[in-house]
Design an enzyme around this catalytic site. Structure first.
Site, PDB file in Angstrom:
ATOM      1  N   ASP A 160      70.749  30.680 -46.321  1.00  0.00           N
ATOM      2  CA  ASP A 160      70.682  29.830 -45.128  1.00  0.00           C
ATOM      3  C   ASP A 160      69.674  30.366 -44.125  1.00  0.00           C
ATOM      4  OD1 ASP A 160      71.542  27.853 -43.134  1.00  0.00           O
ATOM      5  OD2 ASP A 160      72.355  29.608 -42.113  1.00  0.00           O
ATOM      6  N   SER A 175      74.000  23.952 -44.001  1.00  0.00           N
ATOM      7  CA  SER A 175      73.800  25.247 -43.342  1.00  0.00           C
ATOM      8  C   SER A 175      75.125  25.741 -42.744  1.00  0.00           C
ATOM      9  CB  SER A 175      72.733  25.080 -42.253  1.00  0.00           C
ATOM     10  OG  SER A 175      72.744  26.145 -41.342  1.00  0.00           O
ATOM     11  N   LYS A 190      78.199  28.831 -44.598  1.00  0.00           N
ATOM     12  CA  LYS A 190      78.728  30.028 -43.941  1.00  0.00           C
ATOM     13  C   LYS A 190      80.244  29.933 -43.802  1.00  0.00           C
ATOM     14  CE  LYS A 190      75.439  29.164 -40.995  1.00  0.00           C
ATOM     15  NZ  LYS A 190      74.482  29.030 -39.926  1.00  0.00           N
ATOM     16  N   ARG A 241      62.829  25.669 -42.321  1.00  0.00           N
ATOM     17  CA  ARG A 241      63.061  24.380 -41.644  1.00  0.00           C
ATOM     18  C   ARG A 241      62.361  24.364 -40.295  1.00  0.00           C
ATOM     19  NH1 ARG A 241      69.326  24.166 -41.465  1.00  0.00           N
ATOM     20  NH2 ARG A 241      68.984  22.396 -40.071  1.00  0.00           N
ATOM     21  N   HIS A 253      85.806  25.964 -36.585  1.00  0.00           N
ATOM     22  CA  HIS A 253      84.390  26.205 -36.261  1.00  0.00           C
ATOM     23  C   HIS A 253      83.911  25.140 -35.290  1.00  0.00           C
ATOM     24  CE1 HIS A 253      80.190  27.277 -36.744  1.00  0.00           C
ATOM     25  NE2 HIS A 253      79.949  25.985 -36.774  1.00  0.00           N
TER      26      HIS A 253
HETATM   27  N1  URA Z   1      73.888  25.589 -36.779  1.00  0.00           N
HETATM   28  C1  URA Z   1      73.687  26.106 -38.025  1.00  0.00           C
HETATM   29  O1  URA Z   1      74.345  27.075 -38.394  1.00  0.00           O
HETATM   30  N2  URA Z   1      72.765  25.519 -38.821  1.00  0.00           N
HETATM   31  C2  URA Z   1      72.041  24.464 -38.441  1.00  0.00           C
HETATM   32  O2  URA Z   1      71.242  23.989 -39.217  1.00  0.00           O
HETATM   33  C3  URA Z   1      72.250  23.939 -37.159  1.00  0.00           C
HETATM   34  C4  URA Z   1      73.195  24.518 -36.345  1.00  0.00           C
END
Ligand code: URA
Length: 408
Positions: free
Chosen positions: A124, A146, A150, A131, A45
């Site tokens: 999220d 966050s 995922k 946020r 990632h």
């Molecule tokens: N990318 C994400 O998936 N979450 C964040 O909080 C910042 C960047």
């Protein structure tokens, strides 16, 4: 939830608290179970980049070395590109594989890349919206949880994280990127996934191309053992770390393995197999000049003589988006042929009037605004700038941090 997010922004969280929050977010939606696939599954990632075509190279490299890559990738938004968009520039290529098709192709070829389906970590999405309105987006434990919620929902055994840093990255400062890298490594490893992190430079775009078909063509060059030196170097480092997570050997041994499959055609053959299995036209991989080509070109020339001291990656990404290669908002359609070819990069000497970049688009009206943005991205000075290394730091599965660069 807003009160909690603001409290976390003020007080931070311990590593244990961050992991507990991440697992709760992961468990809020679908979790992909890859356990019926054979062998160690490794994922990668990136926190986002400009000209970042590394997944297109390293997924076939790692698969060619015998490690399974069952990858679910996303689309691009804003100035950063997405792997799925790049693959979709191959006529016929399907990124909407059913679960059964995805598993069958991975079993047969050790590799498949599909779009993300299902409802991954819905908590999220809700928390991100809060946020945004409570000004708590830039909390490192919240960013780490966050991203990792995922990633953990995607089910691989090993995760390599590429935390980019610089003008084109989410993290602008090296010290913040290191903190995020440590937080994510800790979440991954304490959740039972072998996790390593590379912190890589994203002050300038990676390689010489930005835009979907252009980046795919460059990735194919690298898979043929050629291509720009920076792309090859970063890809070998990322692939080697993924192979090491899968227990293939020491880092130097894994680097040699990755270089070997780039140079002997095995990784290129893997990409061809995957493209054919996912319905794509393999003839365009063999003859990249058959990939979508833009009708119009526009030259951006050096406004003075000297050295390129800056090529702001974010502005380069925005210029590419203005040409039609990216999305300003979700749902925008892309021109796969649009983008930028960089003839010169940061550190290169240029003479006034020399072509630095070629803009490409099917809509000529897009050129003036994109050229203006690209000119803002460029700075030319009299002294040759000192470039920082491409890989700035590495965090191993054991939490050991190696720094190859010091900010001061
Ligand atoms: N990318 C994400 O998936 N979450 C964040 O909080 C910042 C960047």
């Amino acid at each position: 939830m807003s009160a909690l997010l603001m409290a976390i922004w003020f007080n931070g969280m311990t590593p244990e608290e961050t992991t507990i929050l991440t697992l709760a977010m992961r468990d809020s939606g679908d979790i992909v179970d890859l356990s019926s696939l054979p062998g160690f599954k490794v994922d990668k990632h990136s926190t986002g980049g400009v000209g970042d075509k590394t997944t297109l190279v390293i997924a076939p490299v790692v698969a060619a070395c015998g490690v399974t890559v069952a990858k679910m990738s996303g689309r691009g938004l804003g100035h950063t590109g997405g792997t799925v968009d790049k693959l979709e520039s191959i006529p016929g290529f399907r990124i909407d594989l059913s679960r059964d098709e995805f598993f069958r192709i991975v079993k047969e070829h050790g590799l498949a890349v599909t779009g993300q389906s299902g409802d991954l970590a819905p908590a999220d999405k809700k928390m991100y919206a809060l946020r945004d309105v409570t000004a708590s987006v830039d909390s490192i434990p919240l960013i780490a949880s966050s991203i990792m919620s995922k990633k953990l929902a995607l089910g691989s055994d090993g995760i390599l994280l590429d935390v980019t840093v610089g003008s084109g990255a989410f993290m602008k400062k090296y010290s913040d990127a290191l903190k995020l890298a440590l937080a994510m490594a800790s979440i991954g490893n304490s959740s039972g996934r072998a996790t390593a992190v590379l912190v890589t430079d994203m002050d300038s775009p990676l390689g010489n191309t930005i835009g979907n078909a252009l980046e795919l063509a460059e990735a194919i060059e690298v898979l043929k053992g050629r291509g720009p030196k920076d792309v090859r170097e970063v890809c070998i480092e990322l692939a080697a770390s993924m192979l090491q997570l899968a227990g293939k050997g020491s880092l130097p041994e894994c680097r040699a393995m990755a270089a070997k499959v780039l140079d002997n055609g095995a990784a290129y053959a893997k990409l061809c197999d995957m493209v054919a299995a996912q319905g794509g036209d393999v003839s365009v991989i063999k003859n990249p000049e058959r990939l979508p080509q833009a009708h119009y070109k526009y030259e951006v020339r050096a406004q003075e003589s000297g050295y390129i001291t800056q090529m702001d990656a974010e502005l380069c990404g925005i210029a590419s988006m203005q040409l039609g290669a990216g999305r300003e908002k979700l749902g925008d359609t892309l021109d796969p042929s649009a983008g930028i070819v960089l003839m010169r990069k940061t550190g290169d000497a240029v003479s006034k009037g020399e072509v630095i970049a070629m803009l490409k688009s099917n809509d000529q009206q897009r050129f003036p605004a994109a050229a203006e943005t690209l000119n803002k991205a460029l700075k030319i000075g009299s002294a040759k700038p000192k470039l920082r290394p491409l890989v700035l730091a590495r965090i191993g599965v054991d939490g050991h941090v190696e720094k190859f660069f010091d900010e001061n």
